[in-house]
Design an enzyme around this catalytic site. Sequence first.
Site, PDB file in Angstrom:
ATOM      1  N   LYS A  87       0.837  -1.195   0.000  1.00 59.04           N
ATOM      2  CA  LYS A  87       0.000   0.000   0.000  1.00 59.04           C
ATOM      3  C   LYS A  87       0.870   1.242   0.000  1.00 59.04           C
ATOM      4  O   LYS A  87       2.066   1.193   0.315  1.00 59.04           O
ATOM      5  CB  LYS A  87      -0.959   0.010   1.179  1.00 59.04           C
ATOM      6  CG  LYS A  87      -0.382   0.291   2.535  1.00 59.04           C
ATOM      7  CD  LYS A  87      -1.529   0.360   3.556  1.00 59.04           C
ATOM      8  CE  LYS A  87      -1.020   0.607   4.965  1.00 59.04           C
ATOM      9  NZ  LYS A  87      -2.122   0.612   5.936  1.00 59.04           N
ATOM     10  N   LYS A  89      -7.510  -5.882  -0.134  1.00 60.55           N
ATOM     11  CA  LYS A  89      -8.165  -5.194   0.984  1.00 60.55           C
ATOM     12  C   LYS A  89      -8.942  -3.985   0.475  1.00 60.55           C
ATOM     13  O   LYS A  89      -8.406  -3.191  -0.309  1.00 60.55           O
ATOM     14  CB  LYS A  89      -7.117  -4.737   1.998  1.00 60.55           C
ATOM     15  CG  LYS A  89      -6.415  -5.873   2.730  1.00 60.55           C
ATOM     16  CD  LYS A  89      -5.126  -5.415   3.395  1.00 60.55           C
ATOM     17  CE  LYS A  89      -5.336  -4.259   4.344  1.00 60.55           C
ATOM     18  NZ  LYS A  89      -4.036  -3.785   4.909  1.00 60.55           N
TER      19      LYS A  89
END
Length: 237
Positions: free
Chosen positions: A38, A94
């Site tokens: 991320k 996610k």
Amino acid sequence: MSDLEPTFSTRPRLLVSVRGPDEALTALRAGADLIDAKDPERGALGALSTETVRAIVAGLDGRAVTSAVAGDGTGTAIAAAVAAMAATGVEFIKIAVGAADDAALSEAAAQAPGRVIGVLFAEDGVSGASFPARLAAAGFVGAMIDTRGKSGTALPSLQTTPQLAAFLAACRTHGLMSGLAGSLGLADIPVLAPLRPDYLGFRGGLCRNGDRRQALDGARVARAVTAIQNDARADAA
């Protein structure tokens, strides 16, 4: 048991968020169990480019479980983001789920069956214990609680131990992999590890100077691994 299933183990595993292939290798060598892609410059669920995620997955070459953030959009946009991220070869994807309706959740999960993890934000004031049933019904494989803000306020300051325990119990009841994250540091491990989430997630607490925008520090990752292992040994004694 496959690494793609909930562990329900005697100790949590360590999730470390990274922003590129070099940090992924740092996390791997220090003992991280799950390496999460991320962008720390873009908030709690900032997505990296699919090209960067592909490079992370290729560099790890199956030596660790992988996940990647697809973002925190809604509706068809998040479903498309899940599909794009799934094509990188990363194992888990996610997404934020707090504002999504059941149809949107199901559409997102359908883009990567058995691979999508829903993330709830502690600041949103919702009961985390109510979400695992919805996520399981929509086809999600896991659920996490994280913090939206990254100003240093850690998860245990925003959610009580009974609230977190209820969330984790609901995940177990519905067969979901579970995780706790949110500005965590080494001092939070003795507080959260006894609750037995499948994963404890870290970024800033394992970076240089405790700053999530700086480079990952392998020595700090190794200390987190040791702290989790020591907690498990103390619990077993």
